[in-house]
Design a protein around this motif. Sequence first.
Motif, PDB file in Angstrom:
ATOM      1  N   GLU A  44       0.955  -1.103  -0.189  1.00 20.44           N
ATOM      2  CA  GLU A  44      -0.129   0.018  -0.267  1.00 20.44           C
ATOM      3  C   GLU A  44       1.024   1.307  -0.045  1.00 20.44           C
ATOM      4  O   GLU A  44       1.326   1.216   0.875  1.00 20.44           O
ATOM      5  CB  GLU A  44      -1.024  -0.188   0.997  1.00 20.44           C
ATOM      6  CG  GLU A  44      -1.738   0.646   1.618  1.00 20.44           C
ATOM      7  CD  GLU A  44      -2.792   1.367  -0.242  1.00 20.44           C
ATOM      8  OE1 GLU A  44      -4.082   1.497   1.024  1.00 20.44           O
ATOM      9  OE2 GLU A  44      -2.313   2.280  -0.283  1.00 20.44           O
TER      10      GLU A  44
ATOM     11  N   THR B 163       0.349   4.482  -1.011  1.00 19.78           N
ATOM     12  CA  THR B 163      -0.581   5.418  -0.768  1.00 19.78           C
ATOM     13  C   THR B 163      -0.982   5.910   0.709  1.00 19.78           C
ATOM     14  O   THR B 163      -1.492   7.154   1.306  1.00 19.78           O
ATOM     15  CB  THR B 163      -1.461   5.893  -1.356  1.00 19.78           C
ATOM     16  OG1 THR B 163      -3.281   4.990   0.056  1.00 19.78           O
ATOM     17  CG2 THR B 163      -2.107   5.259  -2.519  1.00 19.78           C
TER      18      THR B 163
ATOM     19  N   GLN C 117      -5.437   5.306   9.797  1.00 23.28           N
ATOM     20  CA  GLN C 117      -4.218   5.637   8.254  1.00 23.28           C
ATOM     21  C   GLN C 117      -4.072   6.749   8.413  1.00 23.28           C
ATOM     22  O   GLN C 117      -5.148   7.766   7.911  1.00 23.28           O
ATOM     23  CB  GLN C 117      -4.333   4.675   6.964  1.00 23.28           C
ATOM     24  CG  GLN C 117      -4.473   3.150   7.371  1.00 23.28           C
ATOM     25  CD  GLN C 117      -4.378   2.711   6.152  1.00 23.28           C
ATOM     26  OE1 GLN C 117      -4.715   0.927   5.879  1.00 23.28           O
ATOM     27  NE2 GLN C 117      -5.007   2.993   5.326  1.00 23.28           N
TER      28      GLN C 117
ATOM     29  N   HIS D 240      -1.767   9.099   5.252  1.00 26.33           N
ATOM     30  CA  HIS D 240      -2.721   8.796   3.673  1.00 26.33           C
ATOM     31  C   HIS D 240      -2.065   9.733   3.223  1.00 26.33           C
ATOM     32  O   HIS D 240      -1.484  10.704   3.525  1.00 26.33           O
ATOM     33  CB  HIS D 240      -3.538   9.335   3.094  1.00 26.33           C
ATOM     34  CG  HIS D 240      -4.609   7.892   3.395  1.00 26.33           C
ATOM     35  ND1 HIS D 240      -4.319   6.122   2.994  1.00 26.33           N
ATOM     36  CD2 HIS D 240      -5.318   7.726   4.527  1.00 26.33           C
ATOM     37  CE1 HIS D 240      -5.314   5.710   3.355  1.00 26.33           C
ATOM     38  NE2 HIS D 240      -6.500   5.955   4.069  1.00 26.33           N
ATOM     39  N   LYS D 241      -0.575   9.914   2.321  1.00 27.86           N
ATOM     40  CA  LYS D 241       0.441  10.755   1.645  1.00 27.86           C
ATOM     41  C   LYS D 241      -0.722  11.398   1.629  1.00 27.86           C
ATOM     42  O   LYS D 241      -1.197  11.467   0.542  1.00 27.86           O
ATOM     43  CB  LYS D 241       0.898   9.789   0.482  1.00 27.86           C
ATOM     44  CG  LYS D 241       2.183   8.895   0.421  1.00 27.86           C
ATOM     45  CD  LYS D 241       3.251   8.456  -0.401  1.00 27.86           C
ATOM     46  CE  LYS D 241       3.798   7.976   0.399  1.00 27.86           C
ATOM     47  NZ  LYS D 241       4.354   6.485  -0.602  1.00 27.86           N
TER      48      LYS D 241
ATOM     49  N   ASN E 102     -13.846  -2.495   4.249  1.00 29.56           N
ATOM     50  CA  ASN E 102     -13.871  -1.243   5.272  1.00 29.56           C
ATOM     51  C   ASN E 102     -14.001  -0.430   5.499  1.00 29.56           C
ATOM     52  O   ASN E 102     -14.508   0.205   4.138  1.00 29.56           O
ATOM     53  CB  ASN E 102     -11.882  -1.241   4.383  1.00 29.56           C
ATOM     54  CG  ASN E 102     -11.006  -2.703   4.888  1.00 29.56           C
ATOM     55  OD1 ASN E 102     -11.005  -2.798   5.564  1.00 29.56           O
ATOM     56  ND2 ASN E 102      -9.623  -2.315   3.656  1.00 29.56           N
TER      57      ASN E 102
ATOM     58  N   LEU F 238     -11.110  11.833   6.680  1.00 27.05           N
ATOM     59  CA  LEU F 238     -12.207  11.004   5.438  1.00 27.05           C
ATOM     60  C   LEU F 238     -12.146   9.963   5.342  1.00 27.05           C
ATOM     61  O   LEU F 238     -12.912   9.125   6.478  1.00 27.05           O
ATOM     62  CB  LEU F 238     -10.991  11.072   4.171  1.00 27.05           C
ATOM     63  CG  LEU F 238     -10.345   9.721   3.617  1.00 27.05           C
ATOM     64  CD1 LEU F 238     -10.694   8.345   4.001  1.00 27.05           C
ATOM     65  CD2 LEU F 238      -9.126   9.768   3.395  1.00 27.05           C
TER      66      LEU F 238
ATOM     67  N   TYR G  39     -13.796  -4.738  -7.253  1.00 27.64           N
ATOM     68  CA  TYR G  39     -12.821  -4.294  -6.346  1.00 27.64           C
ATOM     69  C   TYR G  39     -13.696  -3.072  -6.132  1.00 27.64           C
ATOM     70  O   TYR G  39     -14.275  -2.383  -7.381  1.00 27.64           O
ATOM     71  CB  TYR G  39     -11.171  -3.615  -5.362  1.00 27.64           C
ATOM     72  CG  TYR G  39     -10.701  -1.964  -5.189  1.00 27.64           C
ATOM     73  CD1 TYR G  39     -11.373  -1.523  -5.765  1.00 27.64           C
ATOM     74  CD2 TYR G  39     -10.154  -2.999  -3.889  1.00 27.64           C
ATOM     75  CE1 TYR G  39      -9.990  -0.069  -4.853  1.00 27.64           C
ATOM     76  CE2 TYR G  39      -9.831  -1.900  -3.090  1.00 27.64           C
ATOM     77  CZ  TYR G  39      -9.877  -0.465  -3.404  1.00 27.64           C
ATOM     78  OH  TYR G  39      -9.733   0.842  -2.676  1.00 27.64           O
TER      79      TYR G  39
ATOM     80  N   TYR H 207      -7.288   9.712  -8.569  1.00 26.60           N
ATOM     81  CA  TYR H 207      -7.593   8.620  -8.444  1.00 26.60           C
ATOM     82  C   TYR H 207      -7.207   7.544  -9.983  1.00 26.60           C
ATOM     83  O   TYR H 207      -7.176   6.650 -10.378  1.00 26.60           O
ATOM     84  CB  TYR H 207      -9.299   9.128  -8.880  1.00 26.60           C
ATOM     85  CG  TYR H 207      -9.422   9.137  -7.099  1.00 26.60           C
ATOM     86  CD1 TYR H 207      -9.062   9.326  -6.192  1.00 26.60           C
ATOM     87  CD2 TYR H 207     -11.116   9.481  -7.000  1.00 26.60           C
ATOM     88  CE1 TYR H 207      -8.765   9.439  -4.865  1.00 26.60           C
ATOM     89  CE2 TYR H 207     -11.113  10.056  -5.727  1.00 26.60           C
ATOM     90  CZ  TYR H 207     -10.436  10.189  -4.530  1.00 26.60           C
ATOM     91  OH  TYR H 207     -10.796  10.691  -3.617  1.00 26.60           O
TER      92      TYR H 207
ATOM     93  N   PHE I 180      -2.966   0.539  -7.631  1.00 23.14           N
ATOM     94  CA  PHE I 180      -2.953  -0.101  -6.672  1.00 23.14           C
ATOM     95  C   PHE I 180      -3.502  -1.247  -7.212  1.00 23.14           C
ATOM     96  O   PHE I 180      -2.715  -2.147  -6.866  1.00 23.14           O
ATOM     97  CB  PHE I 180      -4.211   1.071  -6.046  1.00 23.14           C
ATOM     98  CG  PHE I 180      -4.573   0.268  -5.163  1.00 23.14           C
ATOM     99  CD1 PHE I 180      -6.191   0.037  -5.083  1.00 23.14           C
ATOM    100  CD2 PHE I 180      -3.895   0.567  -4.287  1.00 23.14           C
ATOM    101  CE1 PHE I 180      -7.145  -0.808  -4.401  1.00 23.14           C
ATOM    102  CE2 PHE I 180      -4.931  -0.337  -2.718  1.00 23.14           C
ATOM    103  CZ  PHE I 180      -5.577  -0.817  -2.659  1.00 23.14           C
TER     104      PHE I 180
END
Length: 238
Positions: A84, A86, A105, A107-108, A143, A161, A193, A212, A219
């Motif tokens: 992962e 990101t 988490q 995120h970047k 998730n 988020l 997904y 995205y 990803f």
Amino acid sequence: ATEHKLWPEIDRVCLEQLHYARLNLGEGGWQLFAEDGEMRMYKREEEVGGMVVDPLKAVHIVKGVTGHEMCHYFFSADVRMDWETTVEQMTVLESIAEDTQVFLQIHKRVWPAAQRDSLFWSHIRKVPNIRDEDGQDFWIVCNHSTEHQDFPANSGKCVRLFLTVCLVCQTFIDPPKDGTDITRDNLTCKITYCSVVNPGGWAPASVLRAVYKREYPKFLKRFTQYVIDQCADKPIMF
Ligand SMILES: Cc1cccc(-c2n[nH]cc2-c2ccc(F)c(-c3ccc(S(=O)(=O)CCO)cc3)c2)n1
């Protein structure tokens, strides 16, 4: 995890996400935005309160692994940072059960938006008795954003988020004609997904859509290749 206070929500969201993932792409205004071999990525352009929440649905077919293996590595906290890219920092806040954990988490940062964090429960399960064609049982990881009293939203430098993500996998076995043991050459895994991410605060639509478009194909390719590599020399996990 059936006695935990989150259980009713976990059960409902997982079954809703499984149903949603199995809907075919005919209806619902999905537009194809990326293709790579067997992988196809679709999105719907949607905004909530002026924020881009574009639902994403990706379908992929991977040889040589099972749906259980794909979901096992997606769920596993131990290996998450191996694939992962990101995520800058990942913490397991709570291990509710073998099959259910709560993650925080960071995120970047996606310039020029503020840095985001996500706090979500993650649940893995095999879904018996629902089968497509001659497939094996479905495996799913879901998730879904949740709250945690020690980590209130937007209390630090990050904008919280909100996400709902599911990875739904089904294994197809084409057994050897000569009756010998099944090998990885006889395995095909169909993957769906789905993700809906609300950025939780203003972020430029054009930047988010560009990220995205670039990041999701990378990803899914990176993650599925990671699972193929991890499984190659290991016994099959059906
Ligand atoms: C894969 C991807 C697509 C689009 C954007 C980015 C990205 N680049 N820099 C920050 C992010 C970012 C922003 C917000 C997010 F919710 C996730 C995010 C992505 C995946 C998942 S997951 O649940 O599929 C896997 C667990 O991390 C959760 C959050 C990733 N990464």
